[in-house]
Design an enzyme around this catalytic site. Structure first.
Site: not given
Ligand code: PAF
Length: 296
Positions: A48, A160
């Site tokens: 993140h 991802k």
């Protein structure tokens, strides 16, 4: 935490209402700043934070949202046990250089009587859309709301969740949402396991076993690049997973990177090998890029 509170510990302003984040971002925009949005469900990790870095490189001000979106979980999935680490998340966002956090309550996002959703198309049919049919509609709905609430110039999503990235990019285009959707590379642990909030569900033994996922898809991608037929390369990779004790494979497939069509023998297009598999109580996903050889 109250609206627009700036905590002493985190030094990052936090907005909890649509009105508050709109006011903050309107002020920034009228001062000439461009805005990047990093949507998250919290439980933040290095992956993140890399999205925040990409956002900082593409806009003057970065706002990260943290909202565990009930609409993308089916009954019986992990909504209730999804990791929630708000205090640490705010620290991490501040350290990464984000300028504000938007943390709406469920009633802010889905007030009583809420009944409108985004319907996604063909891109949502394969891979995760097959085993989690509710998922991409829930993601698209909440992301569309976040886009209209924050009106960012750019928004950053991790590769991802590659299928999610394509679906959101297409939604922004199809619905004229006027935001540039940027994909950021997958961040991996040293043993190759893609970083994921759901890795927190793994025991030490499962965590070690999970590293086979990235090895298997990388091996399949390299074999296809070297001229192997996709079907054979994927069978070998499945064998590798099973040999390592990962038997509950949701999918392991090679698909074109632009439209997720199945990769045919000899296709000369960008592609990715995609995997989803259950390790212990965690459903993990990953993908690896492959440039398939052109027909000779
Ligand atoms: O990728 C995620 O964390 C979520 O699906 C997202 C994009 C924040 C929407 O809830």
């Amino acid at each position: 935490m109250s609206t627009q509170q700036k905590t002493a510990e985190t030094a990052i302003p936090v907005d909890q209402t649509k009105a508050a984040i709109r006011t903050r971002l309107a002020d920034l925009r009228s001062a000439g700043a461009s805005i990047a949005l990093v949507p998250t469900m919290g439980a933040l990790h290095e992956g993140h934070l890399s999205l925040v870095s990409v956002a900082l490189a593409n806009a003057d001000r970065v706002v990260a949202s943290i909202f565990v979106n009930p609409k993308q979980f089916a009954p019986g999935e992990d909504l209730d046990r999804y990791p929630r680490t708000l205090h640490a998340d705010l620290q991490r966002l501040a350290e990464a250089g984000a300028h504000a956090a938007f943390i709406p309550a469920t009633e802010q996002m889905y007030p009583d009587g809420f009944q409108t959703s985004v319907e996604v198309g063909e891109l949502a049919a394969p891979l995760c859309g097959r085993s989690r049919p509710h998922f991409f509609g829930g993601v698209a709905t909440v992301v569309a709301k976040l886009f209209t609430q924050t009106r960012p110039d750019v928004a950053v999503f991790g590769e991802k969740d590659y299928q999610q990235l394509l679906i959101i990019r297409r939604m922004a285009r199809d619905l004229d949402l006027d935001v540039e959707v940027i994909g950021a590379p997958i961040i991996r642990h040293e043993d190759g396991l893609a970083m994921s909030s759901r890795n927190a569900y793994l025991s030490a033994e499962e965590r070690a076993r999970a590293s086979v996922l990235s090895r298997a898809i990388r091996q399949a991608a390299e074999a296809i690049e070297a001229g192997a037929k996709p079907a054979a390369a994927l069978e070998d990779a499945k064998g590798m997973l099973r040999a390592a004790g990962v038997a509950d494979i949701d999918y392991l497939e090679a698909r074109r990177s632009d439209d997720l069509a199945a990769l045919a023998d000899g296709d000369g297009v960008e592609a990715r090998v995609f995997v989803a598999a259950h390790v212990g109580g965690a459903r993990l996903i990953d993908n690896w890029p492959v440039r398939a050889r052109s027909k000779s």
